[in-house]
Write an enzyme that holds these catalytic residues in place. Structure first.
Site, PDB file in Angstrom:
ATOM      1  N   ALA A 177      -4.842 -38.181  25.604  1.00  0.00           N
ATOM      2  CA  ALA A 177      -5.289 -36.999  24.878  1.00  0.00           C
ATOM      3  C   ALA A 177      -4.236 -35.910  24.917  1.00  0.00           C
ATOM      4  CB  ALA A 177      -6.581 -36.467  25.500  1.00  0.00           C
TER       5      ALA A 177
ATOM      6  N   CYS B 298     -43.866 -35.296   2.585  1.00  0.00           N
ATOM      7  CA  CYS B 298     -43.597 -35.846   3.918  1.00  0.00           C
ATOM      8  C   CYS B 298     -44.681 -36.834   4.338  1.00  0.00           C
ATOM      9  CB  CYS B 298     -43.530 -34.711   4.942  1.00  0.00           C
ATOM     10  SG  CYS B 298     -42.121 -33.606   4.738  1.00  0.00           S
TER      11      CYS B 298
ATOM     12  N   HIS C  18     -33.782 -30.886  12.498  1.00  0.00           N
ATOM     13  CA  HIS C  18     -34.940 -31.603  13.023  1.00  0.00           C
ATOM     14  C   HIS C  18     -34.533 -32.424  14.236  1.00  0.00           C
ATOM     15  CE1 HIS C  18     -32.980 -34.846  10.793  1.00  0.00           C
ATOM     16  NE2 HIS C  18     -33.728 -35.709  11.463  1.00  0.00           N
TER      17      HIS C  18
END
Length: 349
Positions: free
Chosen positions: A40, A71, A184
């Site tokens: 890295a 829904c 969500h």
């Protein structure tokens, strides 16, 4: 996590190229991780290559307020029976498990069981009524309400004796597994205890039997702490599987997430908001997942001293390759003590 007597190497001003690889074992995940900084750049150079953007066509989103009829059936909303809802919990329109097979799931799984009925629950928690609002935009009280909604739904599902484990998780961004960009999260309830959970119980038990302590109660070593609040501490775990992984751990020993009270839910909401904002700013708003790792519903009383729930945040910065899949041993290019230092220093002002 590291034991209290463990002090990580002081890398000081070492460059990435001069630091040696190191293997660490985490008793919580019960796996070895290879830290290979030569793979890295500097820790501060980590950035998401594809920051997440909101859905450009919110008019087609069934999760938005006013489109509830598009829904799957609603389970409950917050506030109750209010058309101007803040949170909705609904059935998943495409569930991985069926809630209609409970009558076929009475046969308990044994060590030799190869197949059982696909009974379970798969729900969606819509965290905000407006498409433009992400979880990290909500204030700590509002995020606390989301956490309380998780708790309420877990308590409801736990009434079904066939359910053994409940997983709360959030996928943010398409590359993190989200098929909908409206903010969500999801709840899945399983008739079995998943192998990762069993491995976690085995690892924390071994640590407890060796030290007499819960390894997550020990998750406060200063090198790894990012921030803390009245009831929670956020850490870069000692043997983090993924770069810039963060855990939020209750300071008080607690085995089950659904024992979270309202005051602690708001406190956790503030810590979660802070960590998501710091990760977004430092890493160029990456896709991410978070998971709540709790205890099995039927955990034995003898296991309670070493079972401790926590919330894990994983920014999606690197893929999983053949080595990881073949060995279950992960390669992390950044040391967690460096992650903790970087995230501590992120200013949101």
């Amino acid at each position: 996590m590291a034991s209290p007597s463990h002090t990580p190497p002081d890398h000081g001003a070492d460059s990435v190229e001069t630091r040696s690889p190191e293997l660490r074992k985490d008793p919580v995940t019960n796996r070895w991780v290879i830290f290979s900084p030569a793979r890295a750049k500097r820790p501060t150079d980590f950035k998401s290559k594809s920051p997440e953007n909101p859905n450009p066509k919110p008019s087609s989103c069934p999760f938005c307020i006013g489109r509830e009829h598009e829904c799957a059936p609603e389970i409950f909303r917050v506030p109750d029976d209010d058309p101007n809802w803040k949170i909705r919990v609904i059935e998943n329109l495409y569930p991985a498990l069926s809630r209609n097979l409970e009558a076929q799931s009475n046969q308990p799984a044994t060590a030799t069981t190869r197949s059982i009925a696909g009974f379970g629950f798969h729900d969606v928690v819509i965290e905000a009524p407006l498409h433009s609002i992400q979880l990290s935009d909500i204030d700590p009280v509002g995020i606390g309400d989301v956490l309380i909604a998780y708790r309420k739904r877990i308590e409801q599902i736990a009434q079904h004796d066939s359910i053994n484990y409940i997983q709360v998780f959030k996928n943010h961004g398409a590359s993190a597994g989200a098929s909908m960009s409206h903010s969500h999260s999801q709840i899945m309830a399983l008739p079995v205890v998943p192998p990762t959970v069993t491995s976690r119980l085995d690892g924390t038990k071994d640590y407890f039997e060796e030290t007499g302590k819960c390894c997550l109660c020990e998750a406060k070593a200063k090198h790894f702490v990012i921030d803390d609040s009245s009831h929670f501490v956020s850490v870069a775990p000692y043997a983090s599987t993924y770069p810039f992984e963060v855990w939020i751990v209750p300071k008080d020993h607690s085995s089950h997430f659904h024992h979270l009270d309202d005051v602690k839910a708001v406190d956790l909401g503030g810590v979660l908001k802070l960590m998501l904002q710091k990760i977004a700013k430092q890493l160029n708003d990456p896709p991410y997942n978070y998971m709540i790792h709790t205890s099995p519903l039927k955990v034995m009383e003898s296991q309670l001293p070493y079972t401790h729930w926590f919330l894990q945040i994983v920014p999606q910065l690197s893929g999983v390759g053949g080595f990881e899949m073949g060995t279950g041993c992960y390669i992390n290019p950044v040391f967690p003590e460096d992650v903790a230092k970087v995230l501590r220093e992120v200013s949101l002002s």
